[in-house]
Design an enzyme around this catalytic site. Structure first.
Site, PDB file in Angstrom:
ATOM      1  N   GLY A 208     -50.548  16.663  14.259  1.00 53.22           N
ATOM      2  CA  GLY A 208     -49.920  16.519  12.950  1.00 53.22           C
ATOM      3  C   GLY A 208     -49.699  15.063  12.606  1.00 53.22           C
ATOM      4  N   ASN A 209     -48.841  14.812  11.639  1.00 51.63           N
ATOM      5  CA  ASN A 209     -48.509  13.441  11.259  1.00 51.63           C
ATOM      6  C   ASN A 209     -47.054  13.391  10.793  1.00 51.63           C
ATOM      7  OD1 ASN A 209     -48.473  13.914   8.247  1.00 51.63           O
ATOM      8  ND2 ASN A 209     -50.632  14.416   8.667  1.00 51.63           N
ATOM      9  N   HIS A 210     -46.620  12.221  10.383  1.00 49.85           N
ATOM     10  CA  HIS A 210     -45.197  11.999  10.097  1.00 49.85           C
ATOM     11  C   HIS A 210     -44.790  12.300   8.650  1.00 49.85           C
ATOM     12  CE1 HIS A 210     -44.702  10.196  14.023  1.00 49.85           C
ATOM     13  NE2 HIS A 210     -45.659   9.313  13.773  1.00 49.85           N
TER      14      HIS A 210
END
Length: 399
Positions: A208-210
């Site tokens: 995923g990412n932030h």
């Protein structure tokens, strides 16, 4: 007139407070849901029970209920509201609002409200004409507060002049005109992608990412506030739209986001691709948790569908397509290249070099690059204000 609208009515301690009871009734008749916040002095003119009975909601006068300790959240009130209307607004309250004094629930709600504020000054003519009051009104107006001018006539003091609170039906018409003036996207259908995507490695882990979705959701609220019919295709986030009319389609993976975006794209007049979509996904996701049996684990990744390119290929001339780029180097070059390849009308460029912006922040600093190559720089500001800049730009492209 106000069907589905949430209005917080602030009532301050002036003789005109009695008119606010009729104002609550008229706002509700026009379809609004109303919650009332009163100052301590306002209770000397009209009881909270009157407003509670008329509005069908609890009335807020203190930060907490002294009997049971229940907290009255000014933040929740400010998020709930589509409009904060202060009527009557006394000279004292106007001074506090202009100077950021948060010593009661009403002024604290004003400072935290995300929506527009309309104030209706009501006081004696000399108080209204006083330089201090006029300077406070000018300060509030400069900051975006809308001032409904008082009327002239016989005042409670027996003097005659400007300072009377307009009648409730006149205030309702003023509010209705404001809502209509703000609905510059009336009849337009807006599709927004927001938040991250999660690509499963196994039932426990993911790539995923932030991204928190804050920018996309701020844009959604702004479009809805301007009258658009808004749909968000949202990755996993912990926020909700402030505007209750926004429809949210929750997805997890890039493929799910792609399917939902394509399904809704043809009916959309404006599409804004603000999501941080994963470029790659595991070729095979394990159906059981992968155990740590050796030091190294190799994941084979395959490209996800390029949603922006897909929609850019489907785009019709009358549709507006807006992209986002988050860059760390060669920023304008890379953004312009993406703009051209994806058939965007314009692209919003974010930079990780700008401290206190992007992932997880409430603020942002952007550049907008359109398909003529024009670059417009914007100052560091809250994402709610950045959303206004972006939607202002969109309106230039809407046919």
């Amino acid at each position: 007139m106000f069907e589905g609208k949430h209005i917080v009515l602030g009532v301050t301690g002036g003789i005109a407070a009695y008119k606010s009871a009729y104002l609550v009734r008229d706002l509700i008749r026009c379809g609004a849901e109303v919650k009332v916040v009163m100052t301590e002095n306002a209770k000397r003119f009209v009881t909270p029970l009157t407003f509670s009975t008329l509005s069908g909601n609890p009335v807020y006068t203190e930060f907490f209920n002294p009997e049971n300790g229940e907290w009255h959240s000014h933040v929740k009130l400010g998020v709930w509201a589509d409009l904060f209307l202060v009527a009557p607004a006394t000279a004292n309250t106007l001074a506090k609002m202009a100077n950021g004094i948060a010593d009661n629930l009403l002024t604290t709600t004003f400072l935290s409200a995300r929506c527009k504020t309309i104030v209706v000054p009501a006081m004696d003519l000399d108080m209204y004409a006083n330089t201090a009051t006029q300077e406070n009104l000018a300060t509030l107006k400069k900051r975006g507060v809308i001032i409904m001018e008082p009327e002239s006539g016989v005042l409670a003091s027996g003097l005659e002049g400007k300072g009377r609170m307009p009648e409730p039906d006149t205030i309702c018409k003023f509010v209705d005109n404001w809502f209509n003036a703000e609905r510059t996207l009336n009849g337009k259908r807006v599709l927004i992608t927001a938040g991250p995507t999660f690509e499963n490695i196994d039932p426990v882990r993911f790539i995923g990412n932030h991204s928190t979705g804050k920018m996309g959701y701020a844009i959604a609220d702004e479009c809805a506030n301007r009258g658009a019919e808004v749909t968000i295709v949202s990755g996993p986030v912990s926020i909700t739209p402030s505007n209750s009319s926004v429809k949210v389609i929750n997805v997890t993976s890039a493929s799910q986001m792609c399917d939902a975006a394509i399904k809704n794209f043809s009916q959309s007049d404006i599409t804004i691709l603000s999501a941080a979509v994963a470029d790659f996904t595991p070729k095979v996701a394990a159906d059981k948790k992968i155990k740590r049996e050796k030091d190294n684990l190799t994941l084979e990744l395959t490209p996800t569908t390029d949603i922006a390119a897909k929609l850019g290929g489907l785009k019709k001339t009358a549709q507006v397509l807006v992209g986002f780029a988050l860059e760390t180097d060669n920023e304008e070059f890379n953004a312009k290249d993406k703009l051209k390849r994806k058939n965007f009308d314009f692209i919003v460029l974010n930079s990780l070099k700008n401290a206190g912006t992007c992932f997880g922040s409430d603020n942002n600093q952007i550049k907008i690059i359109d398909n003529t190559g024009t670059v417009t720089d914007y100052q560091f500001k809250p994402k709610s204000e950045v959303a206004k800049d972006i939607v202002d730009n969109i309106e230039k492209w809407v046919k």
